[in-house]
Design a protein around this motif. Sequence first.
Motif, PDB file in Angstrom:
ATOM      1  N   GLU A 144       0.809  -1.227   0.000  1.00  0.00           N
ATOM      2  CA  GLU A 144       0.000   0.000   0.000  1.00  0.00           C
ATOM      3  C   GLU A 144       0.842   1.277   0.000  1.00  0.00           C
ATOM      4  O   GLU A 144       0.604   2.174  -0.825  1.00  0.00           O
ATOM      5  N   PRO A 145       1.831   1.435   0.896  1.00  0.00           N
ATOM      6  CA  PRO A 145       2.601   2.686   0.849  1.00  0.00           C
ATOM      7  C   PRO A 145       3.463   2.844  -0.393  1.00  0.00           C
ATOM      8  O   PRO A 145       3.757   3.970  -0.798  1.00  0.00           O
ATOM      9  N   ILE A 146       3.886   1.725  -1.015  1.00  0.00           N
ATOM     10  CA  ILE A 146       4.588   1.834  -2.305  1.00  0.00           C
ATOM     11  C   ILE A 146       3.655   2.472  -3.334  1.00  0.00           C
ATOM     12  O   ILE A 146       4.036   3.381  -4.073  1.00  0.00           O
ATOM     13  N   PHE A 147       2.413   2.011  -3.355  1.00  0.00           N
ATOM     14  CA  PHE A 147       1.421   2.567  -4.275  1.00  0.00           C
ATOM     15  C   PHE A 147       1.213   4.059  -4.024  1.00  0.00           C
ATOM     16  O   PHE A 147       1.242   4.874  -4.963  1.00  0.00           O
ATOM     17  N   THR A 148       0.993   4.453  -2.765  1.00  0.00           N
ATOM     18  CA  THR A 148       0.692   5.860  -2.477  1.00  0.00           C
ATOM     19  C   THR A 148       1.909   6.763  -2.680  1.00  0.00           C
ATOM     20  O   THR A 148       1.764   7.935  -3.026  1.00  0.00           O
ATOM     21  N   MET A 149       3.107   6.208  -2.499  1.00  0.00           N
ATOM     22  CA  MET A 149       4.304   7.036  -2.632  1.00  0.00           C
ATOM     23  C   MET A 149       4.669   7.308  -4.086  1.00  0.00           C
ATOM     24  O   MET A 149       5.050   8.428  -4.447  1.00  0.00           O
ATOM     25  N   TRP A 150       4.548   6.296  -4.962  1.00  0.00           N
ATOM     26  CA  TRP A 150       5.084   6.418  -6.312  1.00  0.00           C
ATOM     27  C   TRP A 150       4.040   6.677  -7.398  1.00  0.00           C
ATOM     28  O   TRP A 150       4.387   7.119  -8.495  1.00  0.00           O
ATOM     29  N   THR A 151       2.763   6.416  -7.121  1.00  0.00           N
ATOM     30  CA  THR A 151       1.744   6.590  -8.154  1.00  0.00           C
ATOM     31  C   THR A 151       1.637   8.022  -8.677  1.00  0.00           C
ATOM     32  O   THR A 151       1.562   8.226  -9.904  1.00  0.00           O
ATOM     33  N   PRO A 152       1.620   9.058  -7.813  1.00  0.00           N
ATOM     34  CA  PRO A 152       1.535  10.421  -8.371  1.00  0.00           C
ATOM     35  C   PRO A 152       2.688  10.747  -9.334  1.00  0.00           C
ATOM     36  O   PRO A 152       2.455  11.293 -10.425  1.00  0.00           O
ATOM     37  N   GLY A 153       3.917  10.409  -8.964  1.00  0.00           N
ATOM     38  CA  GLY A 153       5.055  10.666  -9.844  1.00  0.00           C
ATOM     39  C   GLY A 153       5.008   9.842 -11.111  1.00  0.00           C
ATOM     40  O   GLY A 153       5.355  10.330 -12.201  1.00  0.00           O
ATOM     41  N   TYR A 154       4.555   8.587 -10.991  1.00  0.00           N
ATOM     42  CA  TYR A 154       4.426   7.710 -12.160  1.00  0.00           C
ATOM     43  C   TYR A 154       3.423   8.278 -13.160  1.00  0.00           C
ATOM     44  O   TYR A 154       3.677   8.301 -14.381  1.00  0.00           O
ATOM     45  N   LEU A 155       2.282   8.766 -12.662  1.00  0.00           N
ATOM     46  CA  LEU A 155       1.257   9.323 -13.547  1.00  0.00           C
ATOM     47  C   LEU A 155       1.754  10.602 -14.221  1.00  0.00           C
ATOM     48  O   LEU A 155       1.474  10.841 -15.395  1.00  0.00           O
TER      49      LEU A 155
END
Length: 399
Positions: free
Chosen positions: A224-235
């Motif tokens: 879960e925190p991997i998703f919340t940490m990197w998703t904004p930058g990935y998008l």
Amino acid sequence: MSENYSRGSLNAISYLSYYFVGALVSTLGIVLGPLCAAFNKDPSFIGQVFTLMNIGMFVPIMLGGILMKKWGLQKPLVIAAALTILISALLFATPTLTMFSVAVAIIGACGGIFMTIGSYLVVRINPDEKSRSSSLIFTDFFFSLAGATLSFLLAWLFKMGASWIAMYGIMGGLGVLMLILTLRSRYPSTVAAEPEYQEASSNEPWGRSVWLLCGALFLFLLAEPIFTMWTPGYLQWRFQMLPEQAALYTTVYWVAKATGLFLNQFTVKWMKLRTFLLICTAVGLVAIALISNSANTTLILIACGAFGFFNSGLFSGLMSYGSLQVSRSSPTLISALLTCGTVGTLLFATVSSLVNSRYGLHGAVNASTCAYALLMVTLLAAIACSRAERLHQGEAVAV
């Protein structure tokens, strides 16, 4: 056993504890960009700095039983709240990279104290198994509420030109609220509480299912925190989105998760807990795979909502299912489940930053997909050797 404690205030402390930790963890992806810009560092470096926060959080969670036995419940809460206020003020006065590194480690430790005692209080004031799943899920609702509210607030503040320090001004404000609550509350005695649990459970083996569920909690709190940490930058990287547009996706996730947590406190009362966990994990796995690999932004937005809703009850559900693997769960068992799970939070920044440095943002987000796939396998193994159904078949709680 004396019940001379303020139940309403203790519930409020538990809720605020989870909101505080949710504020720390769920906003990493939003604050990452402003931090990189302020200190002229790349995301992998700042991700490694956040490892200090996770280490700080892990230590008091691991030692939570000792802290509560030695100092009780109020003193650690007061110290942690006061430290949060002091460190936030110092960070405003000296906003350097060194001070930031020290601050996140100490505030992380304060969050660990809050979460440990908050989790214990939920178990302590809800001793029967039927209400425990519902109470844990509702407490976890406040973790997601922090993500839903602060992701939106911080995105707006940064758009208006606010510094990254705004985030830690919010943490200082939460510290003030916690200090007020802890000073005016009455607490149950931890010394008096232990024999009641220990008499029934000290000689009972936990079994393989408990350790598998410890592993499942680890994988969940890694994913879960991997998703919340990197998703904004990935998008932003893949679809050339503006920061506030990318923040919308994580905001949708947290709003959906908060909604799911509010509803799932009722769902677990009529659905078998193992069925609930399997459905949530299966849908969550499909959703995170779509988020990480789809080229359709509308589908990704829908998947973020689905991921949030079905991901919502997993942490508390796994905690509750682990506590049901023995005939009478103890604070030691709850502490063990929480500690093993928190190792995922301890390692996610380091693991995902290393993946990012080698495979880029796409690889970092897919690390969450891999962790979720392993979570599904581990959960199936835990259900296969579960003792909960046999131990609690005569009780009202559905397992």
